[in-house]
Design an enzyme around this catalytic site. Structure first.
Site, PDB file in Angstrom:
ATOM      1  N   ASP A  57       0.803  -1.217   0.159  1.00 20.36           N
ATOM      2  CA  ASP A  57       0.064  -0.159   0.003  1.00 20.36           C
ATOM      3  C   ASP A  57       0.946   1.313   0.101  1.00 20.36           C
ATOM      4  OD1 ASP A  57       0.880  -0.347   2.697  1.00 20.36           O
ATOM      5  OD2 ASP A  57      -0.995   0.369   3.315  1.00 20.36           O
ATOM      6  N   CYS A  58       1.551   1.282  -0.901  1.00 19.31           N
ATOM      7  CA  CYS A  58       2.828   2.528  -0.902  1.00 19.31           C
ATOM      8  C   CYS A  58       2.260   3.561  -1.736  1.00 19.31           C
ATOM      9  CB  CYS A  58       4.173   2.007  -1.865  1.00 19.31           C
ATOM     10  SG  CYS A  58       5.271   3.149  -1.993  1.00 19.31           S
ATOM     11  N   GLY A  59       2.328   4.817  -1.222  1.00 20.81           N
ATOM     12  CA  GLY A  59       1.920   6.096  -1.701  1.00 20.81           C
ATOM     13  C   GLY A  59       2.956   6.453  -2.861  1.00 20.81           C
TER      14      GLY A  59
ATOM     15  N   THR B 225       6.644   5.724  -2.847  1.00 24.15           N
ATOM     16  CA  THR B 225       8.018   5.873  -2.408  1.00 24.15           C
ATOM     17  C   THR B 225       8.940   4.917  -2.864  1.00 24.15           C
ATOM     18  OG1 THR B 225       7.272   5.256  -0.234  1.00 24.15           O
ATOM     19  CG2 THR B 225       7.545   7.398  -0.576  1.00 24.15           C
TER      20      THR B 225
ATOM     21  N   ASN C 278      -0.294  -2.826  -5.883  1.00 25.79           N
ATOM     22  CA  ASN C 278      -0.515  -1.871  -5.231  1.00 25.79           C
ATOM     23  C   ASN C 278      -1.616  -1.562  -4.868  1.00 25.79           C
ATOM     24  OD1 ASN C 278       0.165   0.241  -3.617  1.00 25.79           O
ATOM     25  ND2 ASN C 278       1.590   1.502  -5.299  1.00 25.79           N
TER      26      ASN C 278
END
Length: 333
Positions: A71-73, A75, A90
């Site tokens: 659940d990476c925004g 980065t 994701n």
């Protein structure tokens, strides 16, 4: 019995669709989503016949991971697993972003995935299907090594003049600087400029809606005193909250923008700016702990013990950083 599944791109997402086939060796779904097994990871495991594991509690060799759910925004995590050649799902609507964006390709990565975006294609048995490499390169009829060997053989016995040697050195230096410039421009366009636009939009919304006054009345009293900042840092550093608040550093960005406006207007004394920075950043990077240990090729037992150790240590090091920053800010303004 295993099933081949198809993971489609979600609304506003990027990449994919991915067609994934489990095998006897590679059938594990790794959930690295802030603790616990996410429903999307569990559904991938249920439909494919694989097994879902919590990436915060254990880890596996790369060749045993069928799909990594993050659940990476935007980065690092969204590019770590594609770099390893592992199918990556994701949950956030993020495309090619971050320092590892070059490894994020539609053949191995899909984003904004919900449970409804996962479907079964058919029975797979134990037929092996390897994940494609993140960055396939057409090597042509000859590899670089073969070409170098041929050039070396052709030039064998010939002495190079000083001008040729200087030219080669200068050429290598210029090439490296040129590539560094290209990488810098690409990172600015894909990461820094969107963040600046996001910050400007956020400030405009806060100013127009009056939300800034509401938040100022609640946050400013806490950030206007050392005990209040210690409370903020302690709450952000709690082990069960920090992995949830950390992804994409969104919370720190939003709160930092709001506090910056309050410092600019004088609502909060300027001498509290430095400790306030550490107070709101207690959770930053907490979502990356298991991924970072995995990149360091840590043993599974090390990751199982290291993740909670780092998270619990934040409760001590976070407020301690605020105190140190407070001491160094005395007389700074």
């Amino acid at each position: 019995m295993y099933n081949t599944i198809k993971i489609n791109t979600g609304d506003g997402g990027w990449g994919g669709p991915l067609t994934v086939t489990p095998t006897d060796k590679c059938h594990t779904v790794l959930s690295v989503t802030g603790g616990g097994i996410h429903p999307v990871a569990q559904k991938i495991a249920d439909l494919s016949g694989g097994v879902a594991v919590d990436g915060w509690k254990t880890t596996l060799p790369d060749d045993e991971i069928m799909v990594a759910v993050v659940d990476c925004g935007g980065t690092a995590r969204c590019g770590v697993y594609p770099k390893k050649g592992i199918f990556t799902v994701n949950l956030m609507p993020v495309g090619q972003s971050g320092p590892l964006a070059m490894y994020i390709t539609p053949e191995i990565y899909v984003s904004a995935v919900k449970e409804k975006d996962i479907v079964v294609l058919g029975e797979a048995g134990t037929v092996a299907t390897e994940a494609p490499k993140a960055a396939p390169v057409d090597k042509g009829p000859k590899t670089k090594e073969q070409a170098k060997e041929e050039i070396k053989a052709a030039n064998e016995g010939k002495s190079q003049g000083i001008v040729v040697k200087i030219g080669k050195v200068v050429g290598e230096v210029v090439s490296k600087f040129f590539q560094a410039g290209r990488d810098t421009i690409e990172m600015v366009i894909k990461n820094i400029l969107p963040f600046m636009a996001f910050t400007s939009t956020l400030l405009g919304i806060i100013s127009a809606s009056g939300l800034g006054n509401v938040i100022a009345n609640t946050i400013a009293p806490l950030c206007g005193s050392l005990p209040g900042m210690l409370v903020i840092c302690f709450v952000c550093s709690l082990p069960f909250l920090s992995p949830i608040l950390g992804p994409g550093a969104v919370i720190a960005q939003v709160v930092g923008t709001l506090l910056g406006a309050q410092f600019a207007t004088g609502a909060i004394p300027a001498q509290y700016a430095l400790p306030a920075l550490f107070a709101i950043d207690g959770q930053v990077g907490a979502d990356f702990v298991p991924v970072g240990l995995s990149l360091g090729e840590a043993e599974p037992e090390t990751i199982e013990l290291g993740v909670p150790a780092v998270l619990f240590s934040r409760i001590v090091t976070g407020p301690l950083a605020v105190l140190i920053a407070f001491v160094f800010s005395i007389g700074l303004y």
